[in-house]
Design an enzyme around this catalytic site. Structure first.
Site, PDB file in Angstrom:
ATOM      1  N   ASP A   3      63.643  48.748 -22.290  1.00 38.69           N
ATOM      2  CA  ASP A   3      62.630  49.898 -22.064  1.00 38.69           C
ATOM      3  C   ASP A   3      63.605  51.041 -22.752  1.00 38.69           C
ATOM      4  OD1 ASP A   3      60.453  51.357 -22.298  1.00 38.69           O
ATOM      5  OD2 ASP A   3      59.933  51.316 -20.430  1.00 38.69           O
ATOM      6  N   HIS A  51      52.044  48.491 -26.475  1.00 36.94           N
ATOM      7  CA  HIS A  51      52.731  49.382 -25.737  1.00 36.94           C
ATOM      8  C   HIS A  51      52.028  50.760 -25.130  1.00 36.94           C
ATOM      9  CE1 HIS A  51      55.811  52.728 -24.787  1.00 36.94           C
ATOM     10  NE2 HIS A  51      56.828  51.678 -24.741  1.00 36.94           N
TER      11      HIS A  51
END
Length: 362
Positions: free
Chosen positions: A314, A188
């Protein structure tokens, strides 16, 4: 399509599994606030968390509230967006701004909180483990605890570890453990390190608009060209934002890397067994976090394979239910929509959702 009710439960023919959903313990956010007051604070951290923790604007205020919630508000937002299941992971930069001892403690706290939420809502949540990467033995032990005792489904790495990358040998024990446990690493983004960030920061390009993708895409490429996937061929990596643009560079990456290898230009790099694109198709999966754009999604399915592309929202950084509607409308038959939203995630993260509307009656 806009305004069409979004429902959970699989009545559309698939479960929507969101695979990059952020969480932050309130205690970690308090530690971040303390770091922001230090004199030599990392400029990327100051830019990112200085904004989200100190701005009174509507969006950052909502983000910091939602980050710490693993109950009523998050579940209500999932319901409103038609998201059946969320894979929770410690938000960027996670543990990766702390000294090793504090990183270990924050990881344990986050893992226990996420595991508790998963036990309370097993049909709605799964989670990824966090670790303190700089102390590899401790990181391996915490990853094993997270997977074997807490039931977590993988490892989150919020990209660089205070300017260091997973292709370095010091991190090999962690990669070896992830491969042995058969769990993926979710790579990430976070803001670029000091050596990279200055020209981006000057132009306001250091965060999600550009800097995240540049830094994280480079991290994954480092892992490939430095031979990580030859050493650990069973290692699985998931990366968001449709692969941080790497799928769009496959031709050039293969061509230029092959030329470098023929010329032995970079002596520190090993001769690889496969091409760059072959590693991406063998070891890497991409998610649509922040990239609800049909042309790009369809392109990635074409060049990487339909089994390599998964849905993500997200949350809470990007919470737009209309993006779910847009992805429901992808030009795909129902079995492929189900693969995109549900079965790829189940296979990659080894999820057991048999009790959730019988996995969309599958």
């Amino acid at each position: 399509m806009a305004g069409t009710p979004l429902t959970t439960g699989g009545e559309v023919g698939y479960l929507r599994i969101a695979t990059e959903e952020a969480y932050a313990p309130a205690e970690m956010l308090d530690l971040y606030r303390e770091l922001l007051d230090e004199p030599d604070i990392d400029p990327g951290f100051a830019s990112l968390m200085g904004f989200y923790l100190r701005s009174d604007a509507e969006r950052p205020a909502a983000v910091r509230r939602k980050l710490a919630d693993l109950g009523e508000e998050r579940l209500a937002d999932m319901d409103a967006a038609g998201v059946d299941h969320a894979i929770l992971a410690l938000t960027a930069p996670g543990t990766q701004v702390f000294d090793p001892a504090r990183a270990r403690d924050v990881a344990r706290l986050a893992n226990e909180r996420i595991a508790e939420a998963c036990r309370a809502h097993p049909d709605r949540f799964s989670g990824l483990a966090a670790v303190g990467f700089e102390d590899a033995p401790s990181a391996v032990a915490e990853l094993e605890r997270g997977v074997k005792e807490l039931g977590l489904k993988g490892l989150v790495c919020n990209s660089h570890i205070r300017g260091h990358y997973l292709d370095e040998e010091r991190f090999y024990p962690i990669l070896e453990a992830a491969e042995a446990l058969d769990v993926p690493i979710y790579l990430h983004p976070q803001t670029p390190p000091r050596d990279m960030i200055r020209p981006m920061l000057e132009a306001g390009l250091d965060g999600a608009i550009f800097g995240f993708g540049v830094e994280t895409g480079m991290h994954l490429l480092r892992m490939i060209v430095r031979g990580v996937f030859d050493r650990f061929p069973g290692l699985r990596v998931v990366v968001g934002h449709l692969g941080e643009a790497l799928p769009f560079w496959l031709y050039r990456l293969d061509y230029m890397h092959a030329a470098q290898q023929r010329a032995a230009r970079y002596q520190g790099n090993p001769r690889l067994e496969l091409t760059v694109s072959e590693y991406l198709r063998r070891n890497v999966w991409v998610t649509t976090s922040g990239m609800a754009w049909a042309p790009a999604i369809m392109f990635c399915r074409e060049v990487l394979g339909p089994d390599r592309v998964m849905y993500a929202m997200d949350y809470p950084y990007e919470y737009v239910p209309d993006e779910v509607r847009a992805q429901d409308a992808l030009p795909l038959p129902l079995p492929e929509l189900r693969r995109f939203y549900e079965t790829n995630a189940i296979e990659v993260f080894r999820l057991d959702l048999t009790g959730t509307a019988e996995a969309a009656d599958g």
